[in-house]
Design a protein around this motif. Structure first.
Motif, PDB file in Angstrom:
ATOM      1  N   MET A   1       0.859  -1.381  -0.086  1.00  0.00           N
ATOM      2  CA  MET A   1      -0.172  -0.010   0.118  1.00  0.00           C
ATOM      3  C   MET A   1       0.956   1.260  -0.090  1.00  0.00           C
ATOM      4  SD  MET A   1      -2.970   1.192   2.701  1.00  0.00           S
ATOM      5  CE  MET A   1      -4.577   0.056   1.704  1.00  0.00           C
ATOM      6  N   ASN A   2       1.710   1.230   1.097  1.00  0.00           N
ATOM      7  CA  ASN A   2       2.808   2.371   0.784  1.00  0.00           C
ATOM      8  C   ASN A   2       4.114   2.034  -0.188  1.00  0.00           C
ATOM      9  OD1 ASN A   2       1.882   4.257   3.007  1.00  0.00           O
ATOM     10  ND2 ASN A   2       1.578   2.285   4.043  1.00  0.00           N
ATOM     11  N   HIS A   3       3.743   1.850  -1.293  1.00  0.00           N
ATOM     12  CA  HIS A   3       4.791   0.923  -2.156  1.00  0.00           C
ATOM     13  C   HIS A   3       6.088   1.969  -2.279  1.00  0.00           C
ATOM     14  CE1 HIS A   3       2.904   3.176  -5.122  1.00  0.00           C
ATOM     15  NE2 HIS A   3       3.529   2.927  -6.145  1.00  0.00           N
ATOM     16  N   LEU A   4       5.699   3.146  -2.141  1.00  0.00           N
ATOM     17  CA  LEU A   4       7.099   4.134  -2.420  1.00  0.00           C
ATOM     18  C   LEU A   4       7.793   4.587  -1.216  1.00  0.00           C
ATOM     19  CD1 LEU A   4       5.188   6.647  -5.113  1.00  0.00           C
ATOM     20  CD2 LEU A   4       6.805   4.623  -5.501  1.00  0.00           C
ATOM     21  N   LEU A 214      -5.513 -11.253  -4.788  1.00  0.00           N
ATOM     22  CA  LEU A 214      -4.743 -10.500  -3.980  1.00  0.00           C
ATOM     23  C   LEU A 214      -3.458 -10.646  -4.388  1.00  0.00           C
ATOM     24  CD1 LEU A 214      -6.413 -11.053  -0.441  1.00  0.00           C
ATOM     25  CD2 LEU A 214      -6.399  -8.971  -1.630  1.00  0.00           C
ATOM     26  N   TYR A 215      -2.874 -11.668  -4.612  1.00  0.00           N
ATOM     27  CA  TYR A 215      -1.477 -11.760  -4.993  1.00  0.00           C
ATOM     28  C   TYR A 215      -1.440 -10.946  -6.312  1.00  0.00           C
ATOM     29  CZ  TYR A 215       0.890 -14.978  -1.915  1.00  0.00           C
ATOM     30  OH  TYR A 215       1.250 -15.450  -0.729  1.00  0.00           O
ATOM     31  N   PHE A 216      -2.241 -11.072  -7.288  1.00  0.00           N
ATOM     32  CA  PHE A 216      -2.060 -10.277  -8.334  1.00  0.00           C
ATOM     33  C   PHE A 216      -2.124  -8.865  -8.180  1.00  0.00           C
ATOM     34  CE2 PHE A 216      -4.513  -8.540 -12.492  1.00  0.00           C
ATOM     35  CZ  PHE A 216      -3.287  -8.636 -13.070  1.00  0.00           C
ATOM     36  N   LEU A 217      -3.068  -8.364  -7.411  1.00  0.00           N
ATOM     37  CA  LEU A 217      -3.220  -6.802  -7.179  1.00  0.00           C
ATOM     38  C   LEU A 217      -2.085  -6.418  -6.550  1.00  0.00           C
ATOM     39  CD1 LEU A 217      -6.871  -6.354  -6.363  1.00  0.00           C
ATOM     40  CD2 LEU A 217      -5.859  -5.571  -8.215  1.00  0.00           C
ATOM     41  N   GLU A 218      -1.553  -7.117  -5.221  1.00  0.00           N
ATOM     42  CA  GLU A 218      -0.259  -6.598  -4.687  1.00  0.00           C
ATOM     43  C   GLU A 218       1.143  -6.691  -5.321  1.00  0.00           C
ATOM     44  OE1 GLU A 218      -0.101  -5.562  -1.844  1.00  0.00           O
ATOM     45  OE2 GLU A 218      -1.916  -5.584  -0.969  1.00  0.00           O
ATOM     46  N   THR A 219       1.124  -7.668  -6.469  1.00  0.00           N
ATOM     47  CA  THR A 219       2.108  -7.469  -7.469  1.00  0.00           C
ATOM     48  C   THR A 219       2.204  -6.315  -8.114  1.00  0.00           C
ATOM     49  OG1 THR A 219       2.139 -10.037  -7.544  1.00  0.00           O
ATOM     50  CG2 THR A 219       3.049  -8.745  -9.475  1.00  0.00           C
ATOM     51  N   HIS A 220       0.933  -5.514  -8.572  1.00  0.00           N
ATOM     52  CA  HIS A 220       1.028  -4.274  -9.008  1.00  0.00           C
ATOM     53  C   HIS A 220       1.876  -3.281  -8.224  1.00  0.00           C
ATOM     54  CE1 HIS A 220      -2.451  -5.912 -11.287  1.00  0.00           C
ATOM     55  NE2 HIS A 220      -3.224  -5.035 -10.969  1.00  0.00           N
ATOM     56  N   ARG A 237       0.778   4.025 -11.080  1.00  0.00           N
ATOM     57  CA  ARG A 237      -0.394   3.315 -11.695  1.00  0.00           C
ATOM     58  C   ARG A 237       0.141   2.246 -12.526  1.00  0.00           C
ATOM     59  NH1 ARG A 237      -2.594   6.523  -9.183  1.00  0.00           N
ATOM     60  NH2 ARG A 237      -4.457   7.991  -9.853  1.00  0.00           N
ATOM     61  N   ILE A 238      -0.760   1.367 -13.098  1.00  0.00           N
ATOM     62  CA  ILE A 238      -0.130   0.342 -13.996  1.00  0.00           C
ATOM     63  C   ILE A 238      -0.889   0.479 -15.335  1.00  0.00           C
ATOM     64  CG2 ILE A 238       0.310  -1.448 -12.450  1.00  0.00           C
ATOM     65  CD1 ILE A 238      -2.163  -3.052 -13.729  1.00  0.00           C
ATOM     66  N   VAL A 239      -0.693  -0.124 -16.377  1.00  0.00           N
ATOM     67  CA  VAL A 239      -1.699  -0.141 -17.580  1.00  0.00           C
ATOM     68  C   VAL A 239      -2.123  -1.589 -17.876  1.00  0.00           C
ATOM     69  CG1 VAL A 239      -0.850   2.088 -18.609  1.00  0.00           C
ATOM     70  CG2 VAL A 239       0.165   0.119 -18.945  1.00  0.00           C
ATOM     71  N   TYR A 240      -3.528  -1.894 -18.378  1.00  0.00           N
ATOM     72  CA  TYR A 240      -3.858  -3.146 -18.511  1.00  0.00           C
ATOM     73  C   TYR A 240      -4.372  -3.560 -19.990  1.00  0.00           C
ATOM     74  CZ  TYR A 240      -6.735  -7.269 -17.550  1.00  0.00           C
ATOM     75  OH  TYR A 240      -7.479  -8.468 -17.763  1.00  0.00           O
ATOM     76  N   TYR A 241      -3.991  -4.688 -20.419  1.00  0.00           N
ATOM     77  CA  TYR A 241      -4.453  -4.724 -21.932  1.00  0.00           C
ATOM     78  C   TYR A 241      -4.956  -6.310 -21.760  1.00  0.00           C
ATOM     79  CZ  TYR A 241      -1.630  -0.746 -22.991  1.00  0.00           C
ATOM     80  OH  TYR A 241      -1.370   0.711 -22.840  1.00  0.00           O
ATOM     81  N   HIS A 273     -11.207  -2.095  -2.643  1.00  0.00           N
ATOM     82  CA  HIS A 273     -10.016  -1.736  -1.712  1.00  0.00           C
ATOM     83  C   HIS A 273      -8.765  -1.332  -2.297  1.00  0.00           C
ATOM     84  CE1 HIS A 273     -12.802  -3.160   1.306  1.00  0.00           C
ATOM     85  NE2 HIS A 273     -12.978  -4.378   0.752  1.00  0.00           N
ATOM     86  N   TYR A 274      -8.679  -1.615  -3.569  1.00  0.00           N
ATOM     87  CA  TYR A 274      -7.523  -1.216  -4.233  1.00  0.00           C
ATOM     88  C   TYR A 274      -7.769  -0.120  -5.328  1.00  0.00           C
ATOM     89  CZ  TYR A 274      -5.049  -5.143  -2.086  1.00  0.00           C
ATOM     90  OH  TYR A 274      -4.644  -6.050  -1.332  1.00  0.00           O
ATOM     91  N   PRO A 275      -8.235   1.093  -4.967  1.00  0.00           N
ATOM     92  CA  PRO A 275      -8.589   2.181  -6.096  1.00  0.00           C
ATOM     93  C   PRO A 275      -7.607   2.719  -6.735  1.00  0.00           C
ATOM     94  CG  PRO A 275      -8.779   2.924  -4.048  1.00  0.00           C
ATOM     95  CD  PRO A 275      -8.352   1.762  -3.654  1.00  0.00           C
ATOM     96  N   GLU A 276      -7.865   3.113  -8.023  1.00  0.00           N
ATOM     97  CA  GLU A 276      -6.869   4.168  -8.486  1.00  0.00           C
ATOM     98  C   GLU A 276      -5.255   3.730  -8.891  1.00  0.00           C
ATOM     99  OE1 GLU A 276      -7.565   7.114 -10.267  1.00  0.00           O
ATOM    100  OE2 GLU A 276      -9.597   6.069  -9.968  1.00  0.00           O
ATOM    101  N   ILE A 277      -5.371   2.275  -9.203  1.00  0.00           N
ATOM    102  CA  ILE A 277      -4.150   1.875  -9.303  1.00  0.00           C
ATOM    103  C   ILE A 277      -3.766   1.702 -10.911  1.00  0.00           C
ATOM    104  CG2 ILE A 277      -3.432   0.991  -7.177  1.00  0.00           C
ATOM    105  CD1 ILE A 277      -4.286  -1.796  -7.900  1.00  0.00           C
ATOM    106  N   VAL A 278      -4.657   1.590 -11.512  1.00  0.00           N
ATOM    107  CA  VAL A 278      -4.857   1.274 -13.197  1.00  0.00           C
ATOM    108  C   VAL A 278      -4.924   2.764 -13.994  1.00  0.00           C
ATOM    109  CG1 VAL A 278      -5.658   0.336 -14.822  1.00  0.00           C
ATOM    110  CG2 VAL A 278      -5.444  -0.946 -12.802  1.00  0.00           C
ATOM    111  N   ASP A 279      -4.131   3.037 -14.740  1.00  0.00           N
ATOM    112  CA  ASP A 279      -4.213   4.374 -15.271  1.00  0.00           C
ATOM    113  C   ASP A 279      -5.389   4.172 -16.529  1.00  0.00           C
ATOM    114  OD1 ASP A 279      -3.226   7.136 -16.036  1.00  0.00           O
ATOM    115  OD2 ASP A 279      -3.216   5.979 -17.737  1.00  0.00           O
TER     116      ASP A 279
END
Length: 354
Positions: A1-4, A214-220, A237-241, A273-279
């Motif tokens: 969550m505080n990844h930076l 959850l593993y997929f999202l935390e990998t973001h 952010r990530i980008v998803y295709y 619970h994981y908002p705004e992490i995809v651009d």
């Protein structure tokens, strides 16, 4: 969550939006930050400082190893008169022991994280819904503790393999991290159409798919942190295709409708619970016949997320190239990336336990 957190060369872990925020946004963020940190006094019985007690975050990033050189470097001080906890000692960290968290899941957060939650409930006219964002944030913190999200963070950081059922779920869908785009954002490609038609969604329990997701999202966050470390620029952010090839057969055999309940549950119970992490989200190779199913899925997506989706009936190579280099685009889509990207999903019966 505080990844930076802990990356001093990326604005001390602050938001990558800071330079672009206007006065209203900065003031809203400051007010939201104050409200969040003032929620800590509700935990005063847990955090009250004594000679044997130190802040839970007085642990090194080695997941629970106390800093030996300063055992009380960040003690929690509760003012007896105001009953307030000093915010200056609440330092966000990337890793924190799940067992050390209060039952509410409350933990110090950086501006990058706080602003993400504000954006999640921003109105179309540009105003923020601070109350909704605050309750979303507190629910997310409680969710993280309940579902041991920080254990997953630790496992990813230390390359600890996930449980076997998570590995099996991961094997039944093809999703790859292809690299980073021109802005350093991690790029995900997934064969979503094949997953719809495979029937794999019903081969594992909802709970097993939730943990895998959850593993997929935390990998973001793990990938964003890696990119920030390499580039020296904050990445949040990530980008998803998603390739929808194969979705027609899922419509004809009606297996797609067995996937919808899983997608709905993941969106409502986990993704919220994981908002705004995809651009932005790009769906391609989408046939006209899939429009009905798409409308159903869009109906239960968060409106902010839904507005980020763009659809293409073929492979939008030119659009890809606006965002990323050819070295990131998989070869089959016209790029030069030779990343392992299996053409076919394995069905459940084809997968052996590791």
């Amino acid at each position: 969550m505080n990844h930076l957190c802990g990356l001093s060369h990326v604005s001390n872990g602050g938001s990558s939006h800071d330079d672009a925020l206007d006065q209203y946004e900065l003031e809203t963020l400051a007010t939201f930050r104050q409200r969040f940190f003032e929620s800590a006094p509700a935990l005063q019985d847990y955090y009250r400082f004594n000679e044997d007690d130190t802040l839970d975050n007085n642990y090194d990033e080695d997941y629970g190893e106390e800093k030996k050189d300063s055992p009380s470097q960040h003690p929690i001080f509760v003012c007896e008169e105001t009953n307030l906890i000093s915010a200056r000692v609440l330092t966000p960290t990337y890793e924190i022991s799940n067992e050390k968290l209060h039952k509410s899941g409350w933990r110090p957060l950086d501006d990058c994280t706080l602003y993400r939650f504000l954006l999640a409930d921003r109105h179309k006219d540009g105003t923020f819904d601070m109350d909704t964002s605050y309750h979303r944030l507190m629910a997310a913190l409680q969710f993280r503790r309940q579902y041991h999200s920080d254990v997953i963070v630790h496992n990813l950081s230390n390359k600890v393999p996930p449980p076997q059922h998570v590995q099996k779920c991961q094997s039944m869908r093809v999703a790859i991290w292809a690299g980073t785009d021109l802005n350093g954002r991690p790029v995900v490609f997934e064969r979503l159409g094949q997953f719809f038609s495979s029937g794999n969604a019903t081969e594992m329990t909802m709970e097993e798919w939730e943990e895998s997701y959850l593993y997929f999202l935390e990998t973001h966050f793990n990938k964003m942190r890696q990119s920030a470390m390499e580039s020296g620029v904050a990445v949040d952010r990530i980008v998803y295709y998603a390739d929808f090839s194969g979705v027609v057969s899922s419509i004809l055999n009606r297996k797609i409708w067995k996937v919808i309940p899983l997608l709905k549950r993941l969106v409502k119970k986990v993704e919220s619970h994981y908002p705004e992490i995809v651009d932005h989200i790009t769906l391609f190779n989408v046939p006209t016949i899939a429009s009905a199913a798409y409308k159903v899925v869009r109906g239960f997506l968060d409106p902010v997320t839904a507005d980020k989706i763009e659809l293409f009936s073929t492979v939008p190579l030119d659009r890809f190239r606006e965002v990323m280099g050819d070295d990131v685009i998989p070869v089959e889509y016209g790029g030069k990336n030779l990343v392992d990207y299996p053409l076919r999903l394995r069905r459940c019966e084809e997968i052996e336990w590791r």
